[in-house]
Design an enzyme around this catalytic site. Sequence first.
Site, PDB file in Angstrom:
ATOM      1  N   SER A 173       9.671 -31.789  -7.270  1.00  0.00           N
ATOM      2  CA  SER A 173       8.719 -30.809  -7.828  1.00  0.00           C
ATOM      3  C   SER A 173       8.401 -29.687  -6.849  1.00  0.00           C
ATOM      4  O   SER A 173       7.247 -29.251  -6.746  1.00  0.00           O
ATOM      5  CB  SER A 173       7.431 -31.515  -8.271  1.00  0.00           C
ATOM      6  OG  SER A 173       7.695 -32.520  -9.214  1.00  0.00           O
ATOM      7  N   ASP A 292       8.491 -33.405 -15.386  1.00  0.00           N
ATOM      8  CA  ASP A 292       7.688 -33.516 -16.607  1.00  0.00           C
ATOM      9  C   ASP A 292       8.427 -33.043 -17.852  1.00  0.00           C
ATOM     10  O   ASP A 292       7.988 -33.315 -18.981  1.00  0.00           O
ATOM     11  CB  ASP A 292       6.375 -32.732 -16.459  1.00  0.00           C
ATOM     12  CG  ASP A 292       5.345 -33.475 -15.627  1.00  0.00           C
ATOM     13  OD1 ASP A 292       5.534 -34.688 -15.379  1.00  0.00           O
ATOM     14  OD2 ASP A 292       4.344 -32.851 -15.215  1.00  0.00           O
TER      15      ASP A 292
END
Length: 425
Positions: A173, A292
Amino acid sequence: MDYLLLPPEEIVETTVKLPLSKSESARRMIMDAVSGIDSPGAVAECDDIKVLASGLQADNGTTVDVGASGTALRFLTTYFAATPGKEMIIDGCPRLRERPLGILVDCLRQLGAEIKYLDRDGFAPVSVSGRRLTGGAVEMDASVSSQFVSALMMVAPTMESALEITLLNNIVSMPYIKMTAIMMERRGADVEIVGQKIIVRPGVYRLPGVEIEPDWSAASYWYSLAAISAGWVTLPGLSADSIQGDAAMRVCGERIGVNTDFDDEDAPDAAVLSASPEVFSRLTADMSPTPDLVPALAVAACALGIPFHFTGVSTLHDKECDRVEVLKREMLKIGSVLECEDNDTLSWNSRRIPVTERPVIDVSGDHRIAMAFAPVAVFVPGLVIKDIEVVDKSYPDFWKHLAAAGFVLREWNGEESAETEEDEQ
Protein backbone atom coordinates in the site's frame (compact mmCIF):
# COMPACT_ATOMS: atom_id res chain seq x y z
CA MET A 1 -30.35 -8.44 8.92
CA ASP A 2 -29.96 -10.35 5.63
CA TYR A 3 -30.99 -9.17 2.16
CA LEU A 4 -32.21 -11.14 -0.83
CA LEU A 5 -31.21 -9.25 -3.98
CA LEU A 6 -33.08 -9.13 -7.27
CA PRO A 7 -31.55 -7.35 -10.27
CA PRO A 8 -32.93 -4.27 -12.03
CA GLU A 9 -35.51 -4.87 -14.74
CA GLU A 10 -33.76 -2.35 -17.02
CA ILE A 11 -30.10 -1.70 -17.85
CA VAL A 12 -28.45 0.12 -14.96
CA GLU A 13 -28.16 3.88 -15.39
CA THR A 14 -27.59 5.63 -12.08
CA THR A 15 -25.80 8.50 -10.35
CA VAL A 16 -24.16 7.71 -7.02
CA LYS A 17 -22.91 10.19 -4.43
CA LEU A 18 -20.02 8.23 -2.98
CA PRO A 19 -19.03 8.56 0.66
CA LEU A 20 -16.06 10.78 1.43
CA SER A 21 -12.69 9.07 1.63
CA LYS A 22 -12.26 7.19 4.90
CA SER A 23 -8.48 7.20 4.49
CA GLU A 24 -8.22 10.94 3.91
CA SER A 25 -10.69 11.65 6.72
CA ALA A 26 -8.75 9.62 9.28
CA ARG A 27 -5.47 11.30 8.39
CA ARG A 28 -6.94 14.79 8.51
CA MET A 29 -8.44 14.12 11.94
CA ILE A 30 -5.12 12.95 13.39
CA MET A 31 -3.32 15.98 11.94
CA ASP A 32 -6.04 18.25 13.31
CA ALA A 33 -5.55 16.70 16.75
CA VAL A 34 -1.75 17.02 16.57
CA SER A 35 -1.88 20.64 15.40
CA GLY A 36 -4.89 21.91 17.31
CA ILE A 37 -6.14 23.39 14.02
CA ASP A 38 -9.63 22.32 12.96
CA SER A 39 -10.04 21.81 9.23
CA PRO A 40 -13.16 23.07 7.45
CA GLY A 41 -15.49 20.77 5.59
CA ALA A 42 -16.99 17.37 6.27
CA VAL A 43 -15.31 14.04 6.91
CA ALA A 44 -16.61 10.58 6.05
CA GLU A 45 -19.74 9.50 7.92
CA CYS A 46 -19.05 5.86 8.73
CA ASP A 47 -18.37 3.69 11.75
CA ASP A 48 -14.57 3.79 11.43
CA ILE A 49 -14.49 7.58 11.47
CA LYS A 50 -17.03 7.83 14.28
CA VAL A 51 -14.89 5.48 16.37
CA LEU A 52 -11.77 7.53 15.65
CA ALA A 53 -13.55 10.78 16.55
CA SER A 54 -14.82 9.25 19.77
CA GLY A 55 -11.31 8.13 20.68
CA LEU A 56 -9.83 11.56 20.04
CA GLN A 57 -12.49 13.12 22.29
CA ALA A 58 -12.27 10.51 25.07
CA ASP A 59 -11.47 11.66 28.60
CA ASN A 60 -7.95 11.08 29.78
CA GLY A 61 -7.50 7.87 31.74
CA THR A 62 -10.37 6.00 30.09
CA THR A 63 -10.61 2.94 27.87
CA VAL A 64 -11.29 3.56 24.18
CA ASP A 65 -13.23 0.77 22.46
CA VAL A 66 -12.38 0.96 18.76
CA GLY A 67 -14.62 -1.97 17.82
CA ALA A 68 -13.39 -3.52 14.58
CA SER A 69 -11.44 -0.49 13.36
CA GLY A 70 -7.81 -1.31 12.65
CA THR A 71 -7.34 2.28 11.45
CA ALA A 72 -8.42 3.69 14.82
CA LEU A 73 -6.31 1.16 16.72
CA ARG A 74 -3.10 2.08 14.91
CA PHE A 75 -3.63 5.82 14.61
CA LEU A 76 -4.85 6.33 18.19
CA THR A 77 -2.10 4.17 19.71
CA THR A 78 0.47 6.37 17.98
CA TYR A 79 -1.27 9.67 18.68
CA PHE A 80 -1.71 8.89 22.39
CA ALA A 81 1.90 7.70 22.67
CA ALA A 82 3.18 10.98 21.21
CA THR A 83 0.92 13.25 23.31
CA PRO A 84 2.45 14.17 26.69
CA GLY A 85 0.13 13.48 29.63
CA LYS A 86 -2.17 11.05 27.82
CA GLU A 87 -3.02 7.91 29.81
CA MET A 88 -5.28 5.66 27.73
CA ILE A 89 -6.26 2.04 27.20
CA ILE A 90 -7.25 0.91 23.70
CA ASP A 91 -9.26 -2.24 23.07
CA GLY A 92 -11.72 -3.61 20.54
CA CYS A 93 -13.75 -6.59 19.37
CA PRO A 94 -12.35 -10.15 19.33
CA ARG A 95 -11.30 -9.89 15.67
CA LEU A 96 -9.45 -6.62 16.36
CA ARG A 97 -7.49 -8.40 19.08
CA GLU A 98 -6.17 -10.70 16.34
CA ARG A 99 -4.92 -7.91 14.09
CA PRO A 100 -1.16 -7.24 14.27
CA LEU A 101 0.14 -4.25 16.23
CA GLY A 102 3.59 -5.35 17.39
CA ILE A 103 5.59 -3.84 14.49
CA LEU A 104 4.21 -0.38 15.28
CA VAL A 105 4.63 -0.72 19.04
CA ASP A 106 8.24 -1.87 18.67
CA CYS A 107 9.10 1.24 16.63
CA LEU A 108 7.26 3.55 19.02
CA ARG A 109 9.15 2.09 21.96
CA GLN A 110 12.45 2.74 20.16
CA LEU A 111 11.35 6.37 19.93
CA GLY A 112 10.68 6.55 23.68
CA ALA A 113 7.01 5.56 23.88
CA GLU A 114 5.60 3.79 26.92
CA ILE A 115 3.13 1.13 25.76
CA LYS A 116 2.14 -2.02 27.63
CA TYR A 117 0.29 -5.05 26.31
CA LEU A 118 -2.59 -6.06 28.57
CA ASP A 119 -3.05 -9.55 27.13
CA ARG A 120 -0.95 -11.00 24.29
CA ASP A 121 2.27 -9.38 23.16
CA GLY A 122 1.84 -7.78 19.75
CA PHE A 123 -1.92 -7.30 19.99
CA ALA A 124 -4.58 -5.13 21.61
CA PRO A 125 -5.56 -4.28 24.28
CA VAL A 126 -2.76 -1.87 25.10
CA SER A 127 -2.12 0.74 27.78
CA VAL A 128 -0.47 3.94 26.51
CA SER A 129 1.27 6.66 28.51
CA GLY A 130 1.95 9.69 26.33
CA ARG A 131 5.18 11.66 26.18
CA ARG A 132 7.20 13.65 23.65
CA LEU A 133 8.99 11.16 21.45
CA THR A 134 12.67 11.47 20.64
CA GLY A 135 12.77 10.95 16.90
CA GLY A 136 15.80 9.38 15.29
CA ALA A 137 16.26 6.39 12.97
CA VAL A 138 14.05 3.31 13.02
CA GLU A 139 13.61 0.36 10.70
CA MET A 140 10.09 -0.89 10.05
CA ASP A 141 8.77 -4.01 8.37
CA ALA A 142 6.51 -2.48 5.71
CA SER A 143 5.03 -5.78 4.49
CA VAL A 144 2.12 -5.89 6.97
CA SER A 145 0.35 -2.51 6.97
CA SER A 146 1.08 0.93 5.54
CA GLN A 147 -0.92 2.36 8.45
CA PHE A 148 2.01 1.65 10.76
CA VAL A 149 4.14 3.96 8.62
CA SER A 150 1.48 6.65 8.18
CA ALA A 151 0.77 6.70 11.92
CA LEU A 152 4.43 7.43 12.73
CA MET A 153 4.74 10.00 9.96
CA MET A 154 1.79 12.08 11.15
CA VAL A 155 3.10 12.56 14.72
CA ALA A 156 6.74 12.95 13.63
CA PRO A 157 6.71 16.79 13.42
CA THR A 158 6.23 16.87 17.22
CA MET A 159 9.36 14.78 17.93
CA GLU A 160 12.57 16.19 19.39
CA SER A 161 14.59 15.40 16.26
CA ALA A 162 13.94 14.28 12.71
CA LEU A 163 12.32 10.88 12.26
CA GLU A 164 13.99 8.63 9.69
CA ILE A 165 12.06 5.48 8.80
CA THR A 166 13.75 2.82 6.69
CA LEU A 167 11.12 0.54 5.17
CA LEU A 168 12.06 -3.13 5.09
CA ASN A 169 10.76 -6.02 2.97
CA ASN A 170 8.00 -5.71 0.39
CA ILE A 171 6.20 -2.39 0.89
CA VAL A 172 2.42 -2.82 0.84
CA SER A 173 0.00 0.00 0.00
CA MET A 174 2.76 2.46 -0.85
CA PRO A 175 0.20 4.84 -2.43
CA TYR A 176 -1.33 5.30 1.03
CA ILE A 177 2.05 6.30 2.46
CA LYS A 178 2.47 8.82 -0.36
CA MET A 179 -1.05 10.13 0.31
CA THR A 180 -0.08 10.72 3.94
CA ALA A 181 3.02 12.61 2.83
CA ILE A 182 1.04 14.81 0.41
CA MET A 183 -1.55 15.67 3.06
CA MET A 184 1.21 16.52 5.56
CA GLU A 185 3.08 18.71 3.06
CA ARG A 186 -0.11 20.61 2.22
CA ARG A 187 -0.27 21.56 5.91
CA GLY A 188 3.32 22.73 6.12
CA ALA A 189 5.18 19.61 7.28
CA ASP A 190 8.67 18.82 6.01
CA VAL A 191 8.47 15.31 4.54
CA GLU A 192 10.87 13.58 2.18
CA ILE A 193 10.56 10.12 0.62
CA VAL A 194 13.69 8.75 -1.05
CA GLY A 195 13.47 5.14 -2.15
CA GLN A 196 12.63 3.11 0.94
CA LYS A 197 13.53 5.86 3.37
CA ILE A 198 11.14 8.47 4.81
CA ILE A 199 12.39 11.56 6.64
CA VAL A 200 10.07 13.86 8.62
CA ARG A 201 11.71 16.88 10.23
CA PRO A 202 10.47 18.63 13.40
CA GLY A 203 8.00 21.45 12.89
CA VAL A 204 4.32 22.26 13.11
CA TYR A 205 1.24 21.88 10.98
CA ARG A 206 0.59 25.53 10.09
CA LEU A 207 -2.46 25.10 7.89
CA PRO A 208 -5.83 23.31 8.01
CA GLY A 209 -6.50 20.36 5.75
CA VAL A 210 -8.20 20.66 2.39
CA GLU A 211 -11.61 19.22 1.54
CA ILE A 212 -11.93 15.46 1.52
CA GLU A 213 -12.43 13.70 -1.83
CA PRO A 214 -15.02 11.01 -2.54
CA ASP A 215 -13.78 7.51 -1.78
CA TRP A 216 -12.14 5.62 -4.65
CA SER A 217 -12.26 2.38 -2.65
CA ALA A 218 -16.05 2.69 -2.58
CA ALA A 219 -16.04 3.38 -6.32
CA SER A 220 -14.64 -0.11 -6.97
CA TYR A 221 -18.04 -1.74 -6.36
CA TRP A 222 -19.66 0.53 -8.94
CA TYR A 223 -16.97 -0.31 -11.48
CA SER A 224 -17.82 -3.95 -10.84
CA LEU A 225 -21.52 -3.26 -11.29
CA ALA A 226 -20.94 -1.30 -14.52
CA ALA A 227 -18.93 -4.22 -15.88
CA ILE A 228 -21.33 -6.97 -14.83
CA SER A 229 -24.52 -5.12 -15.83
CA ALA A 230 -23.12 -3.42 -18.98
CA GLY A 231 -24.69 -0.25 -17.62
CA TRP A 232 -23.79 3.37 -16.89
CA VAL A 233 -22.78 4.80 -13.53
CA THR A 234 -21.99 8.47 -12.82
CA LEU A 235 -19.81 9.19 -9.78
CA PRO A 236 -19.75 12.94 -8.98
CA GLY A 237 -16.61 14.39 -7.47
CA LEU A 238 -14.14 11.70 -8.53
CA SER A 239 -10.99 13.20 -9.99
CA ALA A 240 -8.42 11.78 -12.40
CA ASP A 241 -5.64 13.37 -10.32
CA SER A 242 -6.80 12.02 -6.95
CA ILE A 243 -4.16 11.46 -4.25
CA GLN A 244 -5.87 8.18 -3.29
CA GLY A 245 -4.05 5.02 -4.30
CA ASP A 246 -7.29 3.24 -5.12
CA ALA A 247 -7.79 5.66 -7.99
CA ALA A 248 -5.93 2.86 -9.76
CA MET A 249 -9.41 1.38 -10.14
CA ARG A 250 -9.67 3.50 -13.27
CA VAL A 251 -6.97 1.38 -14.91
CA CYS A 252 -8.25 -1.85 -13.38
CA GLY A 253 -11.70 -0.97 -14.68
CA GLU A 254 -10.43 -0.92 -18.26
CA ARG A 255 -9.27 -4.52 -17.83
CA ILE A 256 -12.77 -5.67 -16.90
CA GLY A 257 -14.43 -3.66 -19.66
CA VAL A 258 -15.28 -0.31 -18.05
CA ASN A 259 -14.36 3.05 -19.57
CA THR A 260 -14.01 6.14 -17.35
CA ASP A 261 -14.87 9.55 -18.80
CA PHE A 262 -13.94 12.63 -16.77
CA ASP A 263 -14.96 15.06 -19.55
CA ASP A 264 -18.62 14.22 -20.07
CA GLU A 265 -20.50 17.42 -20.98
CA ASP A 266 -23.61 16.27 -19.14
CA ALA A 267 -21.71 15.38 -15.96
CA PRO A 268 -18.94 17.91 -15.25
CA ASP A 269 -16.68 17.16 -12.28
CA ALA A 270 -17.66 13.50 -12.31
CA ALA A 271 -16.43 10.11 -13.47
CA VAL A 272 -18.85 8.51 -15.92
CA LEU A 273 -18.47 4.74 -16.13
CA SER A 274 -19.68 2.85 -19.18
CA ALA A 275 -19.28 -0.73 -20.31
CA SER A 276 -16.88 -1.54 -23.12
CA PRO A 277 -16.54 -4.71 -25.21
CA GLU A 278 -12.75 -4.49 -24.83
CA VAL A 279 -12.16 -6.90 -21.96
CA PHE A 280 -8.81 -8.46 -21.07
CA SER A 281 -8.66 -12.20 -21.68
CA ARG A 282 -6.75 -12.62 -18.42
CA LEU A 283 -5.84 -10.39 -15.46
CA THR A 284 -2.36 -10.60 -13.97
CA ALA A 285 -1.51 -7.96 -11.40
CA ASP A 286 0.48 -7.17 -8.29
CA MET A 287 -2.20 -5.94 -5.89
CA SER A 288 0.14 -5.01 -3.02
CA PRO A 289 -0.20 -1.25 -3.72
CA THR A 290 -4.02 -1.45 -3.65
CA PRO A 291 -5.18 -4.57 -1.76
CA ASP A 292 -8.64 -3.15 -0.97
CA LEU A 293 -9.53 -3.46 -4.66
CA VAL A 294 -9.09 -7.23 -4.66
CA PRO A 295 -12.60 -8.27 -3.51
CA ALA A 296 -14.43 -6.21 -6.14
CA LEU A 297 -12.03 -7.19 -8.92
CA ALA A 298 -11.97 -10.88 -8.07
CA VAL A 299 -15.76 -11.18 -7.91
CA ALA A 300 -16.28 -9.16 -11.09
CA ALA A 301 -13.67 -11.16 -13.01
CA CYS A 302 -15.31 -14.47 -12.10
CA ALA A 303 -18.76 -13.15 -13.00
CA LEU A 304 -17.43 -12.01 -16.38
CA GLY A 305 -15.46 -15.19 -17.02
CA ILE A 306 -12.04 -13.51 -16.90
CA PRO A 307 -9.34 -15.73 -15.34
CA PHE A 308 -6.92 -13.87 -13.06
CA HIS A 309 -3.74 -14.22 -11.05
CA PHE A 310 -3.22 -11.69 -8.27
CA THR A 311 -0.04 -11.43 -6.23
CA GLY A 312 0.53 -9.12 -3.27
CA VAL A 313 -2.54 -10.24 -1.33
CA SER A 314 -0.82 -11.32 1.91
CA THR A 315 -2.18 -8.37 3.90
CA LEU A 316 -5.75 -9.49 3.16
CA HIS A 317 -5.36 -12.33 5.65
CA ASP A 318 -5.33 -9.76 8.48
CA LYS A 319 -8.30 -7.57 7.60
CA GLU A 320 -11.77 -7.62 9.19
CA CYS A 321 -11.69 -11.27 8.17
CA ASP A 322 -9.21 -13.38 6.24
CA ARG A 323 -10.42 -12.00 2.92
CA VAL A 324 -8.50 -14.50 0.82
CA GLU A 325 -10.03 -17.51 2.57
CA VAL A 326 -13.49 -15.96 2.68
CA LEU A 327 -13.38 -15.12 -1.03
CA LYS A 328 -12.36 -18.72 -1.80
CA ARG A 329 -15.17 -20.10 0.36
CA GLU A 330 -17.95 -17.81 -0.80
CA MET A 331 -17.06 -17.86 -4.50
CA LEU A 332 -17.76 -21.61 -4.43
CA LYS A 333 -21.39 -20.70 -3.76
CA ILE A 334 -21.60 -19.02 -7.15
CA GLY A 335 -19.63 -21.79 -8.83
CA SER A 336 -16.10 -20.39 -9.10
CA VAL A 337 -13.12 -22.27 -7.66
CA LEU A 338 -10.40 -19.86 -6.51
CA GLU A 339 -6.88 -21.03 -5.68
CA CYS A 340 -3.97 -19.88 -3.51
CA GLU A 341 -0.53 -21.13 -4.46
CA ASP A 342 0.92 -19.50 -1.35
CA ASN A 343 0.11 -16.85 1.27
CA ASP A 344 0.55 -14.02 -1.23
CA THR A 345 -1.46 -15.15 -4.27
CA LEU A 346 -5.08 -15.52 -5.32
CA SER A 347 -6.10 -16.85 -8.72
CA TRP A 348 -8.95 -18.24 -10.79
CA ASN A 349 -8.30 -20.39 -13.85
CA SER A 350 -11.89 -20.59 -15.15
CA ARG A 351 -12.67 -23.69 -13.09
CA ARG A 352 -16.36 -23.86 -12.22
CA ILE A 353 -18.62 -26.22 -10.32
CA PRO A 354 -22.43 -26.56 -10.52
CA VAL A 355 -24.53 -24.32 -8.27
CA THR A 356 -27.33 -26.41 -6.78
CA GLU A 357 -28.82 -24.05 -4.21
CA ARG A 358 -29.43 -20.40 -3.56
CA PRO A 359 -26.13 -18.65 -2.75
CA VAL A 360 -26.20 -17.22 0.77
CA ILE A 361 -23.07 -15.14 1.18
CA ASP A 362 -21.54 -15.19 4.66
CA VAL A 363 -19.57 -11.92 4.75
CA SER A 364 -17.71 -12.82 7.97
CA GLY A 365 -18.14 -9.34 9.38
CA ASP A 366 -16.37 -7.68 6.44
CA HIS A 367 -17.84 -4.64 4.68
CA ARG A 368 -15.80 -5.13 1.51
CA ILE A 369 -16.92 -8.74 1.08
CA ALA A 370 -20.58 -7.70 1.33
CA MET A 371 -20.28 -4.91 -1.24
CA ALA A 372 -18.13 -6.96 -3.61
CA PHE A 373 -20.72 -9.73 -3.93
CA ALA A 374 -23.79 -7.50 -4.33
CA PRO A 375 -23.40 -6.88 -8.12
CA VAL A 376 -23.43 -10.66 -8.73
CA ALA A 377 -27.22 -10.51 -8.27
CA VAL A 378 -27.34 -9.34 -11.90
CA PHE A 379 -26.31 -12.88 -12.92
CA VAL A 380 -27.71 -14.71 -9.89
CA PRO A 381 -31.18 -13.34 -9.04
CA GLY A 382 -32.11 -14.17 -5.47
CA LEU A 383 -28.55 -14.01 -4.16
CA VAL A 384 -28.57 -13.44 -0.39
CA ILE A 385 -26.10 -11.22 1.47
CA LYS A 386 -25.97 -11.85 5.22
CA ASP A 387 -25.35 -9.22 7.91
CA ILE A 388 -25.91 -6.27 5.62
CA GLU A 389 -25.14 -3.81 8.45
CA VAL A 390 -21.39 -4.43 8.04
CA VAL A 391 -21.24 -1.81 5.28
CA ASP A 392 -21.70 0.88 7.95
CA LYS A 393 -17.97 0.54 8.60
CA SER A 394 -17.15 2.48 5.44
CA TYR A 395 -20.25 3.05 3.26
CA PRO A 396 -23.53 3.27 5.22
CA ASP A 397 -25.60 4.31 2.18
CA PHE A 398 -24.48 1.44 -0.05
CA TRP A 399 -27.76 -0.50 0.03
CA LYS A 400 -29.80 2.68 -0.47
CA HIS A 401 -27.67 3.51 -3.51
CA LEU A 402 -28.03 -0.04 -4.84
CA ALA A 403 -31.82 0.23 -4.54
CA ALA A 404 -31.73 3.57 -6.36
CA ALA A 405 -29.90 1.78 -9.19
CA GLY A 406 -32.92 -0.49 -9.61
CA PHE A 407 -32.09 -3.49 -7.43
CA VAL A 408 -34.84 -4.96 -5.26
CA LEU A 409 -33.68 -5.63 -1.71
CA ARG A 410 -35.85 -7.86 0.45
CA GLU A 411 -35.32 -8.81 4.05
CA TRP A 412 -34.61 -12.54 4.10
CA ASN A 413 -35.24 -14.83 7.03
CA GLY A 414 -34.07 -18.08 5.46
CA GLU A 415 -37.47 -19.10 4.14
CA GLU A 416 -38.58 -19.09 0.52
CA SER A 417 -41.79 -17.30 -0.36
CA ALA A 418 -44.17 -17.69 -3.25
CA GLU A 419 -43.75 -14.02 -4.07
CA THR A 420 -39.97 -14.35 -4.31
CA GLU A 421 -40.11 -17.46 -6.47
CA GLU A 422 -42.59 -15.79 -8.81
CA ASP A 423 -40.32 -12.75 -9.17
CA GLU A 424 -37.39 -14.94 -10.13
CA GLN A 425 -39.15 -16.83 -12.91
